[in-house]
Design a protein around this motif. Structure first.
Motif, PDB file in Angstrom:
ATOM      1  N   ILE A 253       2.241  -0.890  -7.620  1.00  0.00           N
ATOM      2  CA  ILE A 253       3.262  -1.939  -7.569  1.00  0.00           C
ATOM      3  C   ILE A 253       3.135  -2.827  -8.801  1.00  0.00           C
ATOM      4  O   ILE A 253       2.069  -3.393  -9.053  1.00  0.00           O
ATOM      5  CB  ILE A 253       3.140  -2.763  -6.264  1.00  0.00           C
TER       6      ILE A 253
ATOM      7  N   LEU B   2       1.890  -6.511  -8.753  1.00  0.00           N
ATOM      8  CA  LEU B   2       0.545  -6.837  -8.278  1.00  0.00           C
ATOM      9  C   LEU B   2      -0.493  -6.385  -9.306  1.00  0.00           C
ATOM     10  O   LEU B   2      -0.298  -5.397 -10.005  1.00  0.00           O
ATOM     11  CB  LEU B   2       0.273  -6.146  -6.934  1.00  0.00           C
TER      12      LEU B   2
ATOM     13  N   GLU C 194      -5.131  -6.465  -6.572  1.00  0.00           N
ATOM     14  CA  GLU C 194      -4.199  -6.646  -5.465  1.00  0.00           C
ATOM     15  C   GLU C 194      -3.619  -5.316  -4.987  1.00  0.00           C
ATOM     16  O   GLU C 194      -3.386  -5.121  -3.796  1.00  0.00           O
ATOM     17  CB  GLU C 194      -3.068  -7.595  -5.876  1.00  0.00           C
ATOM     18  N   ASN C 195      -3.392  -4.390  -5.928  1.00  0.00           N
ATOM     19  CA  ASN C 195      -2.887  -3.078  -5.539  1.00  0.00           C
ATOM     20  C   ASN C 195      -3.886  -2.359  -4.639  1.00  0.00           C
ATOM     21  O   ASN C 195      -3.512  -1.784  -3.626  1.00  0.00           O
ATOM     22  CB  ASN C 195      -2.609  -2.231  -6.784  1.00  0.00           C
TER      23      ASN C 195
ATOM     24  N   GLU D 198      -6.186  -3.709  -2.924  1.00  0.00           N
ATOM     25  CA  GLU D 198      -6.436  -4.507  -1.724  1.00  0.00           C
ATOM     26  C   GLU D 198      -5.383  -4.246  -0.633  1.00  0.00           C
ATOM     27  O   GLU D 198      -5.636  -4.412   0.568  1.00  0.00           O
ATOM     28  CB  GLU D 198      -6.397  -5.990  -2.137  1.00  0.00           C
ATOM     29  N   LEU D 199      -4.182  -3.839  -1.083  1.00  0.00           N
ATOM     30  CA  LEU D 199      -3.028  -3.786  -0.185  1.00  0.00           C
ATOM     31  C   LEU D 199      -3.256  -3.014   1.121  1.00  0.00           C
ATOM     32  O   LEU D 199      -2.947  -3.523   2.200  1.00  0.00           O
ATOM     33  CB  LEU D 199      -1.835  -3.222  -0.958  1.00  0.00           C
ATOM     34  N   PRO D 200      -3.836  -1.771   1.060  1.00  0.00           N
ATOM     35  CA  PRO D 200      -4.036  -1.037   2.326  1.00  0.00           C
ATOM     36  C   PRO D 200      -4.918  -1.801   3.299  1.00  0.00           C
ATOM     37  O   PRO D 200      -4.688  -1.757   4.509  1.00  0.00           O
ATOM     38  CB  PRO D 200      -4.727   0.253   1.881  1.00  0.00           C
TER      39      PRO D 200
ATOM     40  N   ILE E   6      -5.111  -5.025   3.540  1.00  0.00           N
ATOM     41  CA  ILE E   6      -4.309  -6.102   4.113  1.00  0.00           C
ATOM     42  C   ILE E   6      -3.509  -5.571   5.295  1.00  0.00           C
ATOM     43  O   ILE E   6      -3.483  -6.164   6.373  1.00  0.00           O
ATOM     44  CB  ILE E   6      -3.349  -6.684   3.046  1.00  0.00           C
ATOM     45  N   TYR E   7      -2.895  -4.393   5.088  1.00  0.00           N
ATOM     46  CA  TYR E   7      -2.092  -3.830   6.176  1.00  0.00           C
ATOM     47  C   TYR E   7      -2.965  -3.399   7.352  1.00  0.00           C
ATOM     48  O   TYR E   7      -2.491  -3.295   8.470  1.00  0.00           O
ATOM     49  CB  TYR E   7      -1.239  -2.661   5.681  1.00  0.00           C
TER      50      TYR E   7
ATOM     51  N   ARG F 210      -7.093   2.975  -4.686  1.00  0.00           N
ATOM     52  CA  ARG F 210      -6.282   2.471  -3.579  1.00  0.00           C
ATOM     53  C   ARG F 210      -6.250   3.475  -2.427  1.00  0.00           C
ATOM     54  O   ARG F 210      -6.266   3.101  -1.259  1.00  0.00           O
ATOM     55  CB  ARG F 210      -4.862   2.179  -4.074  1.00  0.00           C
TER      56      ARG F 210
END
Lengths: 807, 225
Positions: free
Chosen positions: B95, B98, B102-103, B105-107, B109-110, B154
């Motif tokens: 993304i 991000l 942050e990229n 980290e995203l999974p 977070i979800y 990721r």
């Protein structure tokens, strides 16, 4: 999670600055419009809500039927209150306010001035309208004759720092006692006054107070809690029919009574003739509210359109988020959150803009609206809630579309045309059509209102209102107007002067005349103008037949009438020529005369003239000489050297009537003031139309940019194959012109219907010509074309090689 | 781990029907590294999408850890996906708004992992992929090889049991490509099951087993190990 959403949202907003700017700007404009109009509307709705027990207070009004049609009046006969109080146990209290015009001369020691805002009323005033007293007892303040209650402003004007209570003040040279001092009259009270006089001081004979036909009182009723007012009204209507109709029918009219809730007085009385209330106009309030909503809708649609149009740019992000575990609900939340953020920023911008614009609005609307959410937490919370709601409304659809993207498609790089479903494209077209329909509607309405306003101001009134000043006659001037006139005319700057009761734009008497005939006398209602020999010539009224009053004809004073063209028809005389010599009788106002009936004949017919505003139709008008009733004087002057001429008139006046100051007005200004609400409506419409068009164009501009971007490859291939720049501009423009064209077609009938409805309020009005629609359509198309041309020309001029290489 | 039986998928447009999967039967065991090869349009990407729970088959059966997932709704599939499957794409699909951190980290977070825990795990995986020094950069500031390493980071940050890689080296030069293949091999050695779609025989040789597809069916299987 929220932090992540916020971060992405912020970075997205910053990355696509153009998109963000268009959205924030158009939403801000829309919200500013809504806020300002909302404040105005809220202020209008606030009227009379502060009155304790006001939910049980009603005002009586009548619908009057006569040969001349139906009119509603807020003034009713004195017996209404008497009868209601005596015969109806559900009535708790009643209140009458005498309808009176003109100014009162007040005097205390060396302070002497005319006061315009006064009312003669009853002691029950303060039990129905509990206003705050600084001094005195509300229960008894207006009980006795020669009592007045004044506001603190007036108290300090006449009594300075002294206590006013119990002091004597001269009203029209008679002594009155101040029985109470009010803190002030609340801004949102439908009655505006600074002086109340006890009704008993008005010197009305008992017999007149027993009338069912003399509609001279604003009457209020306070009912006991729990009363069924609908039933009360029906019962009272039956009584009116029984008691009043037999008395009024011979005079050519009957009326029926209605109860108007206190809270409706301010906004629902605009149709009443004779009303002393501060009146708003519900139609205009509703109209403005809808327009504010239109602008906001246009701005929200911009957001929906731009968000869905550029969705392909975010398709990859959505795909990735879905693949790594985001479910649709989370994405919905994310995208709606972004819109809410955008909308909150817009609310902030709009709040600041509104605070900057509000003083101008206050001046324009003559209101004192305060608005500062930075110091009012409840207001601030309300605005934040409104911002979130707007965000949700504008954001939910794009969020549904975006979150519905199939990750496998978007990650394979399929572009939005196929990634976003067909209904999105369809919806985008529909929204653009709605936006431009609203804009076209506003353009047409504004043009028509503008034309009507010009018409009101510029129509030939049938007399010349320019360079005329007028004033009430008092003292020696009233006793000897001819001598005063002669003295005025010694100045070369005074062209003419006339005394009368019934000057254009001023009060006149609604009365009746009797036409004697073979089958007995027939009464007709008519507006009676008491004039002198110079009235018609001073005002420049045109004669159609016969002659003007003449000093050479001694009988003109007692036996002559001049009537209007409408009167010729209404009184059944056929033609102006045939009307000459016809007999007319009239009940004199001074009953003690030996001949209570004036018997005369028609000596002349004048062209109809608009002595009222063009809101009202001219009706049967009869002019006659009747010296006891002369009340006003009009003086036609030369505009050159006006200050000196006025000084001269004042000087002559003070020689005749030294006890009274001269209190004059200009006739053209009085007329101009009658169209104030239309003038204001016109200006507001201009502003909102421009706002709506600008906001709509911003959206179109953004859409054109995205469309050009999406069709980049197509444009390049066409150029490589030999398309001209003009051809490409035309190609790209065409897709935008179609919705604008459809929008015009939709807007036309709606505008035509709405404007016809509005124009129906005016007996004298412009016709809606086809070219207004033509202009609106051409304007909308041109505006759209110019807006999209920035983008289409840019796209057409771009080098095809670069965009093809990018593909 | 994955048991697919008689799977069918047909893409329909107004007047063309394309059979992407034709009664395909296919199995992958826990800990395997499988390469799927075949010409364009043979159905290998469709297979990967269905295995990745991104797409529905028209008929047939798909057992994921002995659970039938064909009838799962989107929410259930998203849930299963985020807990068990990591994806690596040819075009990285990071993304842009991000940062690297942050990229990755995203999974997490979800998955609802707490901030502190997230930080630890992201840093650990960035370290392992040797891109820790780039943690605050945005994807467009990285080379292709670095971007793919971020994408792999990721994909593995939530310790998925299965990694689906769709031509992971397709956009990379050979040395970067080899690096990424080495990363995948290492992950497999640590127990992660990998299914990789590729055109490259060279890459395929990193796997245990090569499945060759044609017209929506498997035609041969080469067992390499």
């Amino acid at each position: 999670m929220l932090k992540n959403y916020f971060k992405t949202a912020l970075r997205n907003l910053l990355r696509y600055k153009g998109f963000t700017a268009i959205n924030i700007l158009s939403l801000s404009i829309g919200i500013t419009g809504c806020m300002l109009i909302g404040l105005f509307v809220w202020d209008e709705w606030k009227y009379d809500k502060f009155i304790q027990g006001g939910e049980n207070v009603y005002r009586l009004y009548t619908e009057r039927k006569s040969t001349e049609g139906n009119t509603s009046t807020a003034s009713v006969a004195p017996m209404f209150a008497t009868h209601l109080k005596q015969q109806f146990p559900e009535v708790d209290n009643t209140l009458r306010i005498l309808m009176a015009g003109g100014k009162l001369l007040l005097e205390h020691e060396n302070v002497k001035a005319y006061e315009e805002k006064y009312m003669f009323t009853e002691a029950s005033f303060f039990s129905i309208f509990p206003l705050k007293f600084l001094q005195g007892d509300p229960k008894t303040a207006l009980a006795e004759p020669s009592s007045v209650v004044i506001t603190s402003d007036l108290a300090s004007k006449y009594f300075g720092n002294q206590s006013a209570l119990g002091k004597t003040i001269k009203v029209e040279q008679e002594n009155f006692v101040v029985k109470g001092v009010l803190a002030g009259v609340p801004e949102h009270f439908h009655l505006d006054f600074n002086l109340l006089l006890s009704l008993k001081s008005a010197g009305l004979p008992e017999s007149r107070m027993e009338s069912w036909g003399w509609q001279q009182f604003f009457t209020y009723v306070k009912v006991k809690p729990g009363t069924n007012v609908g039933q009360l009204q029906s019962k009272f209507q039956a009584e009116v029919k029984r008691l009043a109709h037999p008395k009024t029918s011979p005079g050519g009219f009957t009326y029926q009574a209605y109860f108007q809730p206190l809270k409706n007085i301010h906004l629902q009385s605009s149709e009443f003739s004779y009303d002393n209330a501060k009146r708003g106009n519900e139609t205009y309030v509703n109209g403005l509210s809808s327009i504010a909503l239109f602008v906001l809708i246009i701005a929200c649609f911009n957001f929906i359109n731009l968000a869905t149009a550029r969705s392909f740019r975010r398709a990859k992000e959505i795909g990735v988020r879905k693949v790594i575990g985001a479910d649709r609900r989370q994405l919905l939340l994310q995208f709606t959150g972004e819109t809410i953020l955008l909308s909150l920023v817009s609310v902030l911008v709009a709040t600041i803009a509104s605070m900057i614009i509000l003083p101008a609005l206050n001046t324009f609307t003559e209101k004192q609206i305060a608005f500062n959410p930075f110091t009012d937490p409840i207001l601030a919370a309300g605005l934040i809630a409104a911002g979130m709601l707007i965000g949700i409304l504008a954001g939910i659809y794009p969020a549904i579309v975006l979150s519905g993207f199939q990750p496998i498609k978007v990650l394979k790089g399929i572009k939005s045309s196929s990634a976003s479903p067909g209904h999105v494209q369809w919806l985008r077209q529909a929204l653009v059509i709605i936006q431009f329909s609203l804009s076209a509607l506003l353009i047409i309405s504004t043009t028509i209102v503008y034309r009507q306003v010009r018409f009101l101001h510029e129509t030939d009134m049938g007399f010349n209102k320019d360079e005329i000043l007028y004033f009430p006659v008092r003292g020696e001037v009233a006793k000897n107007p001819e001598a005063f006139k002669d003295e005025l005319k010694r100045s070369a700057n005074v062209v003419a002067a006339t005394a009368g009761y019934g000057l254009p734009g001023d009060q006149y008497a609604g009365d009746g005349v009797i036409i004697p005939g073979k089958e007995g006398d027939k009464r007709h209602s008519a507006n009676l103008f008491i004039v002198d020999h110079d009235y018609i010539s001073t005002l420049g009224i045109k004669m159609v037949a016969g002659r003007d009053f003449s000093k050479d004809m001694a009988t003109d004073v007692d036996e002559a009438f001049i009537i209007s063209e409408t009167a010729v028809r209404e009184l059944g005389f056929g033609t102006p020529q045939k009307a000459l010599g016809q007999p007319i009788h009239w009940d004199k106002w001074e009953k003690d005369s030996l001949n209570p009936l004036k018997k005369g004949r028609v000596i002349g017919v004048i062209k109809d003239f608009h002595y009222k505003s063009l809101h009202e139709k001219v009706t049967t008008t009869v002019l006659q000489i009747y010296p006891p009733a002369l009340a006003k004087m009009a003086v036609k002057v030369k505009t050159a050297d006006l200050p000196n001429t006025i000084a001269y008139i004042k000087q002559v006046w003070s020689r005749f009537s030294p006890d009274y100051p001269l209190d004059y007005k200009f006739m053209d200004e009085s007329f101009a003031a009658m169209y104030k609400s239309e003038d204001k409506l016109g200006s507001l419409l201009w502003i909102f139309t421009i706002m709506a068009v600008v906001v709509g164009c911003m959206g179109l501009f953004g859409l054109a940019a995205f469309s050009a971007e999406q069709r980049n490859k197509e444009i390049s291939i066409r150029k490589v194959l030999g398309a001209s720049i003009g051809g490409i501009v035309a190609l790209l423009s065409r897709s935008f012109l179609k919705p604008v064209f459809i929008a015009s077609v939709i807007a036309f009938p709606i505008a035509w219907f709405a404007m016809n409805k509005w124009l129906e309020n005016f007996p004298y009005r412009v016709t809606i010509s086809w070219w207004v629609f033509g202009i609106a359509a051409v304007a909308a198309l041109l505006i759209a074309l110019i807006t999209v041309s920035f983008q289409t020309i840019k796209a057409a001029l771009s080098n095809p090689v670069t965009s093809l290489r990018n593909e | 781990m994955i048991r697919i039986k008689e799977l069918e998928k047909v893409y329909r447009t107004e007047d063309v029907e394309t059979v992407a999967l034709n009664k395909l039967t296919f199995e992958v065991k826990e800990g395997e590294f499988v390469a799927v090869m075949g010409p364009s349009g043979c159905g290998k990407s469709t297979l990967l999408n269905i295995v990745g729970l991104l797409d529905d088959p028209d008929s047939g059966s798909f057992l994921f850890n002995d659970i039938e997932v064909v009838d799962f709704n989107e929410r259930k599939r998203a849930d299963l996906r985020k807990r068990n499957i990591g994806f690596v794409f040819q075009s990285f699909n990071l993304i842009d708004e991000l940062t690297v951190f942050e990229n990755v980290e995203l999974p997490l977070i979800y998955l609802g992992v707490k901030t502190d825990e997230r930080k630890k795990r992201v840093e650990a995986v960035l370290d392992k992929m040797q891109i820790m020094h780039r943690r605050n950069h945005y994807p467009q500031q990285l080379s292709g090889g670095q971007q793919q390493r971020v994408a792999v980071a990721r994909a593995v940050v939530n310790n998925p049991r299965l990694i689906l890689a769709d031509e992971p080296t397709g956009n990379l030069d050979s040395s970067n490509g080899n690096e990424v293949m080495q990363l995948l091999t290492d992950l497999n050695e640590q127990g992660t099951t990998i299914i990789m779609v590729t055109h490259s025989e060279h890459d395929a040789r990193y796997s245990h087993r090569i499945i060759r597809m044609l017209d929506g069916q498997t035609v041969t299987e080469n067992i390499l190990v």
